[in-house]
Design an enzyme around this catalytic site. Structure first.
Site, PDB file in Angstrom:
ATOM      1  N   SER A 167      97.430  74.783 -97.484  1.00  0.00           N
ATOM      2  CA  SER A 167      97.611  75.958 -98.335  1.00  0.00           C
ATOM      3  C   SER A 167      98.429  77.014 -97.564  1.00  0.00           C
ATOM      4  O   SER A 167      99.440  76.657 -96.955  1.00  0.00           O
ATOM      5  CB  SER A 167      96.246  76.487 -98.787  1.00  0.00           C
ATOM      6  OG  SER A 167      96.391  77.256 -99.958  1.00  0.00           O
ATOM      7  N   ASP A 427      98.103  69.462-108.139  1.00  0.00           N
ATOM      8  CA  ASP A 427      97.869  70.723-107.429  1.00  0.00           C
ATOM      9  C   ASP A 427      98.861  71.763-107.935  1.00  0.00           C
ATOM     10  O   ASP A 427     100.066  71.597-107.768  1.00  0.00           O
ATOM     11  CB  ASP A 427      98.058  70.513-105.927  1.00  0.00           C
ATOM     12  CG  ASP A 427      97.889  71.803-105.141  1.00  0.00           C
ATOM     13  OD1 ASP A 427      97.383  72.795-105.714  1.00  0.00           O
ATOM     14  OD2 ASP A 427      98.259  71.826-103.957  1.00  0.00           O
ATOM     15  N   HIS A 455      94.524  69.962-104.514  1.00  0.00           N
ATOM     16  CA  HIS A 455      94.893  70.845-103.408  1.00  0.00           C
ATOM     17  C   HIS A 455      94.268  70.397-102.082  1.00  0.00           C
ATOM     18  O   HIS A 455      93.045  70.315-101.954  1.00  0.00           O
ATOM     19  CB  HIS A 455      94.394  72.249-103.781  1.00  0.00           C
ATOM     20  CG  HIS A 455      94.953  73.356-102.965  1.00  0.00           C
ATOM     21  ND1 HIS A 455      96.300  73.621-102.891  1.00  0.00           N
ATOM     22  CD2 HIS A 455      94.357  74.302-102.203  1.00  0.00           C
ATOM     23  CE1 HIS A 455      96.503  74.675-102.127  1.00  0.00           C
ATOM     24  NE2 HIS A 455      95.337  75.102-101.685  1.00  0.00           N
TER      25      HIS A 455
END
Length: 498
Positions: A167, A427, A455
């Site tokens: 991320s 995602d 994700h």
């Protein structure tokens, strides 16, 4: 708008991963391994401002070291980069990077991001002090940390560094390699939004596409019912039925004014956004279960309010699994929480992250685009009004700040070498990452695209229930890392024989 529910879902995903890591370690301990004994926690006093030679203030940056697998003295170094939240000792004990460290005899490190977790001065959250919170400063921290560890462990050019992150931390991993290629030899960047974007409407567009995706249990009907449910809720609010809505959705307050109505819409959208973003992580429903709830035939849901009632049911499920007595939709409370500069809980990250969205990234998940499955009330204006209110950052300055971030790092065409970008097909963050094989001038970009995962799914330790595509992707990542280490070793041999 603070993603209050999405943030809670993210924290619960993290908690669940920590629990699984603990179980995994207990099994190891029973079989004679005791990796926990090898973990040490440390602090390094970092300059608050690396770019101002006159400022001598520092802050304590926390890190963990695990030497359990390290083949001393020449084994590689695997650096796990912390993002917008605290790090834990399990970040050097469990996860795919740890599995690979065991295989390659690597020294494991995890380092916390400045201004998150415990890596923050007592007055750090005051607006005037947040000026020192930026990705540029965070990368400089990593460079100083690299030198510090090299000295303390007597490392030399023979130790090859590889960075890992997911991320925002995945973007940092890619940027660290891009800006400091002499310090880190290769980088894995999972679900990394390397492109800053003010109006991130693509996020909810991909949420919609994921609800359609048959491979993960989605369907056209599922998306249609979600859209219908939000439309019905909007109609109920416009018709002045706030008190009925309060009862239906178990709200802590009545959504009488538009700010609270937006907050309610955001909370409900967050439940679905969280379901998609963390599909099959076991915290909320999966997309398959969510679509089952929204579309299955049942007498209880017949009639014109069918879609609305299913959304009510979804909110009930969320509240019961998260043990929330009611759905908190007070905008005033959101703002008050964001203005709180005390360090009461080290898990607090909302104020810091909101600041970074205002100064560097945007990332506002709006719903003004026709492709959005939720409510058009979720606007860019509703998101960005917090910037002047909380930090005195004018809304009109945001586009220039975001343009600078992309100029500084290269956006989604960054020309980085030996950075592996890993993304999942469902995602929503993939839209801001590097997913194509070739860049504009035919340069090869190293990418792995996992059709049906969410994700950061590749970062977890292997599970029996993992999809085949995920198992294959991890093998691909392992091949990349192994080949980088081989190339590095070869380069060193060539140098020493000269």
């Amino acid at each position: 708008m603070l993603r209050r529910v999405l943030r809670k879902i993210k924290e619960r995903v993290r908690d669940l991963q920590l629990q699984k890591a603990k179980q995994h370690l207990l099994i190891h301990t029973v079989s004679g391994h005791q990796p926990l004994q090898h973990v040490k926690e440390g602090r390094i006093h970092q300059p608050l401002d690396h770019f101002n030679r006159h400022d001598v203030s520092t802050f304590p940056q926390r890190f963990f070291v695990n030497e359990a697998y390290w083949q001393h003295p020449d084994g590689p170094v695997f650096l796990f980069i912390g993002g917008e939240g605290p790090i834990f000792e399990f970040d050097v004990l469990a996860g795919h990077h740890v599995d690979m460290a065991e295989e390659h005899g690597a020294l494991l490190l995890a380092v916390e991001h400045r201004f998150y977790g415990d890596s923050i001065n007592p007055d750090g959250l005051k607006t005037e002090n947040l000026a020192d919170l930026s990705s540029q400063q965070a990368l400089a921290d990593l460079a100083v940390f690299q030198q510090y560890i090299s000295q303390n462990f007597n490392l030399s050019h023979r130790n090859t560094w590889i960075s890992f992150g997911g991320s925002y931390a995945g973007a940092l991993s890619a940027w660290f390699r891009g800006k400091f290629p002499h310090l880190v030899y290769g980088a894995v960047a999972s679900s990394a939004p390397v492109k800053a974007k003010l109006d991130f409407s693509a996020y909810n567009n991909i949420v919609g596409l994921s609800l359609l995706n048959k491979a993960v249990g989605g369907s056209e009907k599922c998306l249609a019912v979600v859209q219908e449910a939000f439309a019905a809720l909007e109609v109920a609010l416009m018709a002045g039925n706030a008190s009925q809505v309060t009862v239906d959705f178990g709200c802590c307050q009545s959504p009488k004014d538009s700010d609270d109505q937006i907050e309610l819409m955001q909370n409900l959208a967050d439940i679905i956004m969280g379901t998609v973003q963390y599909n099959e992580e076991g915290v909320l429903l999966s997309i398959n279960e969510l679509c089952g709830l929204m579309t299955n035939k049942s007498a209880a849901y017949e009639g014109e309010m069918e879609a609305y009632n299913r959304l009510v049911k979804l909110a009930q499920i969320y509240r019961s699994t998260s043990e929330e007595p009611c759905l908190d939709i007070s905008h005033e409370k959101t703002v008050k929480d964001l203005m709180d500069t005390s360090l009461k809980s080290s898990r607090r990250a909302a104020r810091q992250w909101t600041y970074q969205t205002c100064t560097e990234f945007g990332f506002y998940q709006t719903c003004e685009d026709a492709t959005c499955p939720f409510s058009g009330m979720l606007t860019l204006q509703a998101d960005t009004h917090l910037c002047p209110m909380l930090f005195g950052i004018p809304q009109h300055s945001l586009p220039a700040r975001i343009a600078f971030t992309n100029t500084y790092y290269g956006g989604d065409n960054p020309h980085t070498h030996r950075v592996l970008y890993v993304n999942g097909g469902i995602d929503p963050w993939q839209a801001l990452s590097v997913v194509r094989e070739r860049t504009e001038d035919e340069e090869e970009a190293e990418t792995i695209f996992i059709e049906d995962t969410a994700h950061c799914a590749d970062m977890m330790t292997r599970r029996v229930t993992d999809r085949c595509s995920l198992k294959k992707a991890r093998e691909e990542i392992e091949k990349h890392v192994a080949s980088w280490l081989r190339t590095a070793a070869q380069e060193k041999m060539d140098k020493s024989s000269v």
